[in-house]
Design a protein around this motif. Structure first.
Motif, short mmCIF file in Angstrom:
data_model
loop_
_atom_site.label_atom_id
_atom_site.label_comp_id
_atom_site.label_asym_id
_atom_site.label_seq_id
_atom_site.Cartn_x
_atom_site.Cartn_y
_atom_site.Cartn_z
N GLU A 124 0.80 -1.66 -0.23
CA GLU A 124 -0.03 -0.01 -0.70
C GLU A 124 0.59 1.26 -0.59
O GLU A 124 0.11 2.35 -0.38
CB GLU A 124 -1.07 0.18 1.73
CG GLU A 124 -2.06 -0.68 1.32
CD GLU A 124 -1.56 -2.67 1.47
OE1 GLU A 124 -0.51 -2.35 1.19
OE2 GLU A 124 -2.08 -3.07 2.16
N MET A 125 2.24 1.23 -0.05
CA MET A 125 3.56 2.70 0.46
C MET A 125 3.84 2.89 -1.09
O MET A 125 4.42 3.95 -0.48
CB MET A 125 3.71 1.75 1.82
CG MET A 125 3.50 2.28 2.96
SD MET A 125 4.62 2.31 4.42
CE MET A 125 3.36 2.64 5.90
N THR A 126 3.54 1.57 -1.94
CA THR A 126 4.11 1.71 -2.63
C THR A 126 3.62 1.65 -4.19
O THR A 126 3.06 1.99 -4.31
CB THR A 126 5.14 0.08 -2.43
OG1 THR A 126 5.05 -0.60 -3.12
CG2 THR A 126 6.28 0.16 -1.75
N GLU A 127 4.94 2.02 -5.24
CA GLU A 127 3.80 2.47 -6.71
C GLU A 127 3.86 1.13 -7.39
O GLU A 127 4.69 0.28 -7.59
CB GLU A 127 5.22 3.66 -7.54
CG GLU A 127 4.11 3.42 -8.53
CD GLU A 127 5.58 4.74 -9.48
OE1 GLU A 127 4.99 5.62 -9.68
OE2 GLU A 127 6.73 4.33 -9.68
N LEU A 128 2.52 1.11 -7.81
CA LEU A 128 2.41 -0.34 -8.47
C LEU A 128 2.24 -0.23 -9.90
O LEU A 128 1.73 1.11 -10.31
CB LEU A 128 1.12 -1.17 -7.81
CG LEU A 128 1.35 -0.81 -6.38
CD1 LEU A 128 -0.16 -1.43 -6.10
CD2 LEU A 128 2.24 -2.41 -5.99
N LYS A 129 2.90 -1.65 -10.68
CA LYS A 129 3.03 -1.23 -11.58
C LYS A 129 1.82 -3.00 -12.49
O LYS A 129 1.97 -3.58 -12.38
CB LYS A 129 3.80 -1.16 -12.38
CG LYS A 129 4.35 -1.43 -14.26
CD LYS A 129 5.42 -1.73 -14.88
CE LYS A 129 5.34 -1.61 -16.49
NZ LYS A 129 6.44 -1.46 -16.79
N LYS A 130 0.84 -1.41 -13.55
CA LYS A 130 -0.27 -3.36 -13.82
C LYS A 130 -0.09 -3.27 -15.00
O LYS A 130 -0.25 -2.05 -16.19
CB LYS A 130 -1.42 -2.92 -13.04
CG LYS A 130 -1.70 -3.34 -11.62
CD LYS A 130 -3.53 -2.64 -11.06
CE LYS A 130 -3.57 -3.19 -9.38
NZ LYS A 130 -4.66 -3.25 -8.82
#
Length: 240
Positions: A124-130
């Motif tokens: 929840e704290m990090t940047e996610l790539k989908k």
């Protein structure tokens, strides 16, 4: 992905990642005869590191593949980057007015950096790539800004100090200047980048840090050397 790798290919990828990281982030450079700056570590050194299981051309080809896979996004602004910049401002605020300033700054760097790195363990704290299954288009979602994670890490680290070691006036001066600077960001929605303890995102981050991690683990003398800055601060009575 679910693609299996042989040990040689796995080692090639690991070596290539180290090669790219060295070129992108190493501060050690040499001046060539033409006046151009170049890395001190030559690619042949990475070939030797791989015990000659692959050639320099193999590393270069793997580098191209790696960079294409990352869309050349190899220099992200991380929470750790913000920690360094923010503590530079804190250093300017303190100047020579704070007793044990160097030791306190050292500990703030250590503990804030430690918490900022641990934040990577919380999705929840990090940047996610989908990636959409239909094609190559990507959607980026960042739950919390890196600047917010860094600022929260520093606030938690400051709370480790006694009020005598780090008086409230210095803490307030730091939070005030960070809040003022973040308000000056143009073209941003209201409070999006606001760095202040009362910011909703900052408060939520603090609760998540305390939920997933115990900052007191940093004070555990069984995990650090007796000459570590934290141990020195404990002996001086600077830390709660």
């Amino acid at each position: 992905t679910n693609v299996r790798m042989c040990s040689r290919e796995y080692q090639l990828v690991a070596t290539t990642c180290l090669f790219v990281a060295t070129k992108a982030h190493s501060n050690i450079v040499l001046e060539s005869k033409s006046g151009r700056r170049k890395p001190t570590i030559h690619i042949d050194s990475f070939v030797m590191l791989g015990r000659n299981q692959f050639t320099a051309d193999d590393i270069i080809n793997a580098e191209r593949s790696l960079l294409d896979s990352l869309d050349w996004m190899i220099n992200p602004v991380t929470p750790l980057s913000f920690v360094s910049y923010m503590l530079c401002l804190f250093n300017n605020i303190c100047e020579d007015k704070l007793h044990h300033r160097d030791l306190i700054l050292n500990i703030l760097h250590e503990t804030s950096g430690y918490l900022a790195e641990l934040s990577l363990c919380i999705p929840e704290m990090t940047e996610l790539k989908k990636t959409h299954s239909a094609g190559a288009s990507c959607v980026f979602r960042k739950s919390y800004l890196s600047s917010h994670v860094a600022f929260t890490s520093i606030l938690i680290s400051m709370n480790m100090f006694t009020s005598e070691a780090l008086p409230l006036e210095f803490r307030h001066a730091f939070t005030n200047i960070m809040g003022q600077l973040s308000k000056e960001i143009k073209y941003a929605p209201s409070d999006t980048f606001l760095l202040h303890p009362n910011n909703h995102d900052i408060q939520h981050l603090k609760s998540m840090f305390h939920k997933f991690f115990d900052p007191k683990i940093i004070l555990d003398q069984t995990t650090i050397g007796h000459n570590h800055p934290v141990c020195l601060a404990q002996r001086y009575g600077l830390i709660n």
